[in-house]
Design a protein around this motif. Structure first.
Motif, PDB file in Angstrom:
ATOM      1  N   VAL A  11      56.442 -15.634  -2.343  1.00  0.00           N
ATOM      2  CA  VAL A  11      55.475 -14.564  -1.814  1.00  0.00           C
ATOM      3  C   VAL A  11      56.165 -13.446  -1.498  1.00  0.00           C
ATOM      4  CG1 VAL A  11      54.290 -14.321   0.494  1.00  0.00           C
ATOM      5  CG2 VAL A  11      54.040 -16.564  -0.657  1.00  0.00           C
ATOM      6  N   ALA A  12      57.538 -13.381  -1.235  1.00  0.00           N
ATOM      7  CA  ALA A  12      58.197 -12.338  -0.857  1.00  0.00           C
ATOM      8  C   ALA A  12      58.463 -11.262  -2.110  1.00  0.00           C
ATOM      9  CB  ALA A  12      59.582 -12.619  -0.141  1.00  0.00           C
ATOM     10  N   VAL A  20      59.167  -0.559  -3.298  1.00  0.00           N
ATOM     11  CA  VAL A  20      60.284  -0.601  -3.879  1.00  0.00           C
ATOM     12  C   VAL A  20      61.334  -1.774  -3.543  1.00  0.00           C
ATOM     13  CG1 VAL A  20      62.578   1.064  -3.781  1.00  0.00           C
ATOM     14  CG2 VAL A  20      60.463   2.025  -3.713  1.00  0.00           C
ATOM     15  N   CYS A  21      61.303  -1.979  -2.151  1.00  0.00           N
ATOM     16  CA  CYS A  21      61.809  -3.383  -1.705  1.00  0.00           C
ATOM     17  C   CYS A  21      61.160  -3.695  -0.366  1.00  0.00           C
ATOM     18  CB  CYS A  21      63.191  -3.244  -1.567  1.00  0.00           C
ATOM     19  SG  CYS A  21      63.852  -1.825  -0.365  1.00  0.00           S
ATOM     20  N   VAL A  22      61.360  -4.977  -0.189  1.00  0.00           N
ATOM     21  CA  VAL A  22      60.826  -5.596   1.386  1.00  0.00           C
ATOM     22  C   VAL A  22      62.098  -6.100   2.113  1.00  0.00           C
ATOM     23  CG1 VAL A  22      59.452  -7.258   2.192  1.00  0.00           C
ATOM     24  CG2 VAL A  22      58.731  -5.856   0.303  1.00  0.00           C
ATOM     25  N   VAL A  34      67.163  -8.918   1.693  1.00  0.00           N
ATOM     26  CA  VAL A  34      66.359  -7.973   1.097  1.00  0.00           C
ATOM     27  C   VAL A  34      65.628  -8.677  -0.176  1.00  0.00           C
ATOM     28  CG1 VAL A  34      66.493  -6.007  -0.126  1.00  0.00           C
ATOM     29  CG2 VAL A  34      67.652  -6.199   1.621  1.00  0.00           C
ATOM     30  N   PHE A  35      64.333  -8.331  -0.415  1.00  0.00           N
ATOM     31  CA  PHE A  35      63.626  -8.811  -1.620  1.00  0.00           C
ATOM     32  C   PHE A  35      63.091  -7.645  -2.358  1.00  0.00           C
ATOM     33  CE2 PHE A  35      62.769 -11.809   1.658  1.00  0.00           C
ATOM     34  CZ  PHE A  35      63.281 -12.873   1.304  1.00  0.00           C
ATOM     35  N   SER A  36      63.609  -7.555  -3.606  1.00  0.00           N
ATOM     36  CA  SER A  36      63.235  -6.278  -4.613  1.00  0.00           C
ATOM     37  C   SER A  36      62.740  -6.675  -5.956  1.00  0.00           C
ATOM     38  CB  SER A  36      64.418  -5.341  -4.565  1.00  0.00           C
ATOM     39  OG  SER A  36      64.193  -4.219  -5.408  1.00  0.00           O
TER      40      SER A  36
END
Length: 444
Positions: A11-12, A20-22, A34-36
């Motif tokens: 999901v992430a 760009v990233c989460v 960090v998820f990217s």
């Protein structure tokens, strides 16, 4: 609530495809993950996770945030400000400029409070395209606003802009500030209706454009408005206000030169200055308008009666439609020749039109004449009359080999100058001479 780590990761990462990233941040411990999809975790200074999200953001600001936006980011992206922002709405965002990879981009942090109230999700969004579209939209709106206040034909401000300008000046006058200084110059293009009737509206448009250029060149530091078909207003302030008398005199002199030479627009001018007795802009404008009409009547009075000297010799007055045709041909001739004295005669009615410069230089009574050949002979040197007559008859007979006619003519001050004339003939459908015209030059 998602308990399966694998499902959570999917999901992430899927969410990160749109940003760009989460960042997934624990508000109790400040720990974050960090998820990217576009940035390799752990590279370029982006750790895959950390223990102090807010501290790392502050530490990395100098590396990734535009210097002019750092202070704003420090203030708005503190833990306290984010929590405060999320307390009143579902998400909280901060836009800034990034300098990552040597280029400036517009970015946005979007903070969302999770359902457990213990975590937040921070999505870093690239909004460069959105920013450019907004800027383009703003530019288009500004251009539209400018165009709405511009006269399409001349490019100067239009009547709508004039009314707005007048409202602002009236506000200043009503406030009684005591330091208001301005003059109103009212301008009117002379004989525009005649130009439209005889030479066409396209030439009339050119006359308006030429008048607009002359007015703008004269009052270079003041706004110019076209408030009607042939009417312009300029409101003089500062430098132009201080030099107002000189500038108006200059405009009148150039207009008078144009009238004499028929080389440009003839403009009637009236000027009035704001005084303590004026309670509104309209009173200054009204005085300027009245003075402009006085000037307009003065210009009209300079034109004498057509063919005044030979009225008793007229056998057949020229019809109005035929005169309009003569004026149209004459205007075209002036346009293409660009200099010298111009003349054109309607041979059927023995009616002629001459350049005003020639009329002024040689003391004729009008730019229009019946039997002009008889009047013109009076200024030719007696010894050159034979040359003039021979040349005229040769042109009328269609002898193309005839060279320019040279002769002496007396100016109104009594001195003689050498003129050389090149003429032409226009024939009707039956091949008979219909118009006789040409250009007259003189030796310097």
């Amino acid at each position: 609530m998602i308990n399966d780590p694998e499902v959570f990761n999917q999901v992430a990462v899927s969410l990160a495809k749109h940003y760009v990233c989460v960042y997934y941040v624990n508000l109790d411990t400040n720990h974050y993950i960090v998820f990217s999809d576009s940035i390799q975790a752990g590279s370029a200074g982006f750790p895959s996770e950390g223990e102090d999200f807010f501290g790392d953001c502050l530490k990395n600001a100098n590396r990734f945030v535009h210097p002019d936006d750092i202070q704003m980011m420090v203030e708005r992206c503190s833990k306290e400000k984010i929590i405060e922002g999320l307390s009143t709405k579902e998400d909280f965002s901060v836009s800034f400029r990034s300098i990552a990879e040597g280029s400036v981009k517009h970015m946005r942090h979007i903070f969302v409070l999770c359902e457990d109230k213990k975590h937040i999700v921070c999505c870093l969004d690239d909004i460069e395209k959105e920013f450019k579209e907004k800027e383009k939209h703003k530019k288009n709106l500004k251009s539209a606003e400018i165009m709405a206040r511009r006269d399409e034909l001349t490019g100067v401000k239009n009547n709508h802009a004039f009314k707005e300008y007048v409202d602002s000046l009236d506000d200043m006058i009503s406030s009684d500030s005591g330091d208001i200084e301005f003059s109103v110059v009212m301008c009117d293009v002379n004989d525009l209706k005649t130009i439209n009737d005889t030479r066409g509206h396209s030439y009339g448009d050119e006359a308006i454009q030429a008048a607009s250029r002359l007015i703008c060149e004269t009052f270079q530091h003041s706004p110019v408005f076209r408030i009607g078909g042939d009417e312009f207003v300029s409101v003089l302030t500062k430098q132009d206000y201080e030099n107002r008398d000189y500038l108006v005199k200059k405009l009148r002199e150039e207009s008078e030169d144009n009238r004499k030479t028929r080389s440009g627009p003839v403009i009637a001018v009236g000027m009035a200055s704001y005084g303590a007795e004026d309670k509104a802009f309209s009173s200054v404008l009204e005085r300027a308008d009245q003075l402009m009409y006085i000037d307009k009547n003065t210009i009209k009075s300079l034109k004498t009666v057509e063919g005044l000297k030979n009225l008793e010799m007229i056998d057949m007055p020229i019809p109005l439609e035929r005169k309009r045709l003569l004026d149209a041909f004459f205007g075209a001739l002036v346009t293409v020749t660009g200099g010298g004295y111009i003349y054109l005669s309607d041979l059927h009615y023995d009616f002629s039109r001459w350049s005003l410069s020639l009329v002024d230089d040689f003391g004729f009574e009008s730019e229009y004449m019946y039997h002009a050949d008889k009047i013109f002979r009076e200024i030719v040197h007696p010894d050159d009359l034979e040359v003039l007559d021979y040349g005229t008859k040769s042109v009328l007979s269609g002898r193309a080999e005839v060279q320019p006619i040279r002769y002496r003519a007396r100016k109104k001050d009594g001195t003689y100058v050498v003129l050389h004339t090149r003429g032409f003939v226009l024939t009707d459908r039956d091949g008979k001479p219909d118009y006789f015209g040409g250009i007259i030059l003189h030796d310097d």
